[in-house]
Design an enzyme around this catalytic site. Structure first.
Site, PDB file in Angstrom:
ATOM      1  N   GLY A  21       0.812  -1.211   0.000  1.00  0.00           N
ATOM      2  CA  GLY A  21       0.000   0.000   0.000  1.00  0.00           C
ATOM      3  C   GLY A  21       0.842   1.256   0.000  1.00  0.00           C
ATOM      4  CB  ALA A  22       4.283   1.731  -1.047  1.00  0.00           C
ATOM      5  CG  ASN A  23      -0.830   3.643  -4.126  1.00  0.00           C
ATOM      6  OD1 ASN A  23      -0.904   2.517  -3.631  1.00  0.00           O
ATOM      7  ND2 ASN A  23      -1.893   4.388  -4.358  1.00  0.00           N
ATOM      8  N   GLY A  25      -0.741   7.802   1.526  1.00  0.00           N
ATOM      9  CA  GLY A  25      -0.852   7.771   2.970  1.00  0.00           C
ATOM     10  C   GLY A  25       0.393   7.338   3.710  1.00  0.00           C
ATOM     11  N   GLY A  27       1.862   4.481   3.814  1.00  0.00           N
ATOM     12  CA  GLY A  27       2.781   3.685   3.006  1.00  0.00           C
ATOM     13  C   GLY A  27       3.677   4.537   2.141  1.00  0.00           C
ATOM     14  CB  SER A 146      -6.037   0.428  14.318  1.00  0.00           C
ATOM     15  OG  SER A 146      -7.033   1.368  14.679  1.00  0.00           O
ATOM     16  CE1 TYR A 171      -9.557  -0.433   9.337  1.00  0.00           C
ATOM     17  CE2 TYR A 171     -10.103   0.495  11.482  1.00  0.00           C
ATOM     18  CZ  TYR A 171      -9.227   0.351  10.438  1.00  0.00           C
ATOM     19  OH  TYR A 171      -8.000   0.983  10.468  1.00  0.00           O
TER      20      TYR A 171
END
Length: 301
Positions: A21-23, A25, A27, A146, A171
């Site tokens: 998820g590095a694209n 936020g 990440g 979280s 979640y």
């Protein structure tokens, strides 16, 4: 670790880091800081066009590879390619996550989407890359928890929320499961005498693209809630510090958990965070591990 910032990240030259998820936020900031310190960073992303744009902005030795954590087939294909390209992997940051509102949605494999993405995809990925991580000598796996994990509960009779589905509860369950996984992974790595360390972090209340995106379809009320989030949350650069500390700071030990130190761990300087009783329970860890192995078909440790 008082006042620890991204400027305290040690030299990362010669190290290979994989960030899911590095694209965007957390990440994106994680990948940027690791590359800034010289790491060879693999952006593991579902949207490769967005990943390519992120790579251009980051610069340095950055690769983009396609990974959809909600598809175990994609996880296996990604892991096979990455393992061939990088015999030794120094850092795996299991950062990617999804938060949903609205009706229940399922993954490519038919599992509740939040648990599938936040836990099962990362569980499988970690196992499939474990030999490469061990080959690096002192590798770390960083799991993203979280503060919501503390109010959640794992119902092993309905782990995938097939009955009485509530998106917010699902979640929280997925983040508790992620946390239990990180703790149990540490137990098993130490029992096996592995050189790999499992560490956890959480960002407190941080402004990322997840919450606004989840609320945007809820009309005026949703937009008001998204705007309120701008007031109570901290910048993403600050929220990323706990996972960067977990990933890079000297002296970090397997099993440690980092988060913000102020205002009920919602913001502030990096410090050790508090696990819920359920997250720390070895019996819960064993049950979740067995369930994750059955659901993913990936067995290790």
């Amino acid at each position: 670790m008082t006042g620890w910032t991204a400027d305290d990240i040690p030299d990362q030259r010669g190290r290979v880091a994989v960030v899911t998820g590095a694209n965007s936020g957390l990440g994106l900031v994680t990948a940027t800081e690791l590359a800034r310190r010289g790491a060879r960073v693999v952006l593991a992303v579902r949207n490769t066009a967005a990943g390519a744009d992120a790579a251009r902005r980051i610069g340095g030795a950055v690769q983009v590879r396609e990974l959809d954590l909600a598809s175990l087939g994609s996880v296996r294909a990604f892991a096979a390619r990455l393992a061939a390209e990088h015999p030794a992997i120094d850092l795996l940051v299991n950062n990617a996550g999804v938060v949903l509102l609205g009706p229940r949605r399922t993954s490519a494999d038919g599992y509740e989407l939040q648990l599938a993405t936040n836990l099962l995809g990362h569980f499988a990925l970690t196992g499939l890359l474990l030999a490469n991580l061990a080959a690096a000598g002192q590798a770390r796996v960083v799991g993203l928890s979280s503060i919501t994990h503390r109010s959640a509960h794992l119902d092993f009779d309905d782990l995938l929320f097939e009955r009485d589905y509530r998106a917010s509860a699902a979640y929280g369950r997925s983040k508790l499961a992620t946390t239990v996984f990180g703790v149990e992974l540490d137990r098993r790595l130490r029992a096996a005498g592995s050189p790999v360390a499992s560490v956890l972090a959480h960002p407190g209340l941080t402004r990322t693209n997840l919450t606004p995106r989840a609320w945007e379809h809820r009309g005026r009320l949703g937009r008001l809630i998204a705007r309120a989030g701008l007031i109570v949350t901290q910048p993403v650069e600050r929220g990323t510090l706990p996972q960067l500390h977990a990933a890079t700071a000297p002296g970090v030990r397997g099993g440690q958990f980092f988060g913000p130190s102020g205002l009920w761990e919602t913001r502030g300087r990096v410090a050790e965070a508090r696990l819920s009783r359920e997250a720390a329970d070895p019996a819960v860890g064993r049950r979740l591990w067995a369930a994750a192995q059955d659901l993913t078909g990936v067995r290790y440790l």
